[in-house]
Design an enzyme around this catalytic site. Sequence first.
Site, PDB file in Angstrom:
ATOM      1  N   TYR A   1      63.781 -76.162  32.342  1.00  0.00           N
ATOM      2  CA  TYR A   1      63.918 -74.785  32.829  1.00  0.00           C
ATOM      3  C   TYR A   1      62.991 -73.809  32.110  1.00  0.00           C
ATOM      4  CZ  TYR A   1      67.921 -76.395  35.457  1.00  0.00           C
ATOM      5  OH  TYR A   1      68.704 -77.069  36.349  1.00  0.00           O
TER       6      TYR A   1
ATOM      7  N   ASN B   1      65.255 -82.751  32.574  1.00  0.00           N
ATOM      8  CA  ASN B   1      65.650 -81.438  33.092  1.00  0.00           C
ATOM      9  C   ASN B   1      64.840 -80.385  32.375  1.00  0.00           C
ATOM     10  OD1 ASN B   1      67.516 -82.800  34.591  1.00  0.00           O
ATOM     11  ND2 ASN B   1      69.320 -81.850  33.655  1.00  0.00           N
TER      12      ASN B   1
ATOM     13  N   ARG C   1      70.472 -86.075  44.255  1.00  0.00           N
ATOM     14  CA  ARG C   1      71.151 -86.418  43.009  1.00  0.00           C
ATOM     15  C   ARG C   1      72.483 -85.674  42.961  1.00  0.00           C
ATOM     16  NH1 ARG C   1      70.492 -83.701  37.370  1.00  0.00           N
ATOM     17  NH2 ARG C   1      71.868 -85.038  36.169  1.00  0.00           N
TER      18      ARG C   1
ATOM     19  N   GLU D   1      66.048 -82.109  37.176  1.00  0.00           N
ATOM     20  CA  GLU D   1      66.461 -80.722  37.451  1.00  0.00           C
ATOM     21  C   GLU D   1      65.317 -79.786  37.114  1.00  0.00           C
ATOM     22  OE1 GLU D   1      70.091 -79.219  35.657  1.00  0.00           O
ATOM     23  OE2 GLU D   1      71.117 -81.114  36.064  1.00  0.00           O
TER      24      GLU D   1
ATOM     25  N   GLU E   1      72.524 -84.460  30.342  1.00  0.00           N
ATOM     26  CA  GLU E   1      72.378 -83.537  29.216  1.00  0.00           C
ATOM     27  C   GLU E   1      73.451 -83.679  28.144  1.00  0.00           C
ATOM     28  OE1 GLU E   1      71.958 -79.524  30.681  1.00  0.00           O
ATOM     29  OE2 GLU E   1      70.111 -79.982  31.750  1.00  0.00           O
TER      30      GLU E   1
ATOM     31  N   HIS F   1      78.678 -85.702  34.604  1.00  0.00           N
ATOM     32  CA  HIS F   1      78.113 -84.362  34.535  1.00  0.00           C
ATOM     33  C   HIS F   1      79.225 -83.427  34.052  1.00  0.00           C
ATOM     34  CE1 HIS F   1      74.562 -81.838  36.145  1.00  0.00           C
ATOM     35  NE2 HIS F   1      75.340 -81.000  35.480  1.00  0.00           N
TER      36      HIS F   1
END
Length: 439
Positions: free
Chosen positions: A294, A292, A77, A346, A166, A121
């Site tokens: 985290y 995504n 990606r 991600e 995002e 992005h």
Amino acid sequence: MTTHRFPPSFLWGAATSAYQIEGATQEDGRGASIWDDFCQLKGVIRDGSDGSAACDHYHRYAEDIALMRAIGLKAYRFSVAWPRVMPQGRGAINRKGLDFYNRLVDGLLEAGIRPFVTLYHWDLPSTLNAQGGWTNRDSAGWFADYATVVVRALGDRVKDWITLNEPWCSAYLGYEAGMHAPGYRDRTLAARAAHHLLLAHGTAVQAIRAAGDAQTRVGITLNFTPNLPASESEADRRAAAEAPDWFYEPFAEPILTGAYNARVLERLDGAVEIRPGDLAIIATRNDFLGVNYYSATLISAERGEVHDDNPEYTLMGWPVRPQGLYAVLMRLHHATRGQLPLYVTENGASFKDEVVNGRVHDEQRIAYLRAHIASMHRAIQDGADVRGYFVWSLLDNFEWSLGYQQFFGIVHVNYTTQARIIKDSGYFYRDVIANNGLA
Ligand code: FCB
């Protein structure tokens, strides 16, 4: 022995973005982006750096594809830099910019790696920012026109498209917190940008389908930081379920349901004109959703947001909470009644690395990846339609306002020599891919 085996067609990949790795910001007719401008402001980037050199991927992409091949990636990606393709954001097309992505895509396909292309992005052309950027409603049309140009150029070979990365960060970090480009601190501007980013997404989905072919698939990548109950108690579970989810509600919800909830409307109200038909555009059907992940927030009924008894943090200061990935995937699975394929676009961790005799023994990153892959596996076992996983990131890179002081790569980059070293986590990931799961 593999204890966590994935579906046979599961797609193992890695992710990057243009401004964080390409460098060559002044080359071959690329225009300026808001990140070039933002980095010039005093004191906004922790180490005073910028993306003008980054990982020099613009010149070293062939070497980087060879690394991907050595790790065995099935997918990659990356993002296209809008100002490389359309230096003024609209109108004139820069052939040399498109040629770079042509070469990159051809190289990936030759290596048997499936490209997933993110169209935005965060590197908005500066000329468009001068016209209000995402706070201008016309940005939806600008973005759809740019998307059409890229899909016409690469769409014969690229089938998987991600509109925005995002938008939460673009809107709130860029226009409200002032932490990201363009660096404004204004709630009204952020609300306006948020709505227009969604409109841009829906408009672009339609444009991409029109410019693509029957194999074209398009989705969006959203960031999630879910609320998790601090304990298994009924009260904590209820508190977590009822707490506002400021990551889910403003973006995922309107895309999936075609409506803003009352909390979000309150923020948008008076800041932006929501026209009849906007929400239908925003909820244009997607072929997949990019997730995504985290970290997560722990919620206790009595004490609100709390911390683990024994928290482990990454170098970003983000608590390691792999169970949140399971929670996000299951929530999305239920919200879409299993009808929307999911990709983890991600997931990864920054830790301080050390090169010892040409190796990087990054045990903490391996542990992070292992735990999150296991958590994702549990979601698949419980029915979630997760089709692939992309480690953030292939390379150590320019981590936005934190500059070159964060290290997310499974490949180490020496910014003086541009030499790359596959970290132990890269070898770990190679084995995960080869075994199609965790051994
Ligand atoms: C995400 C961004 C990505 C990178 C990681 C650490 O929010 O999409 O570019 O900065 O965080």
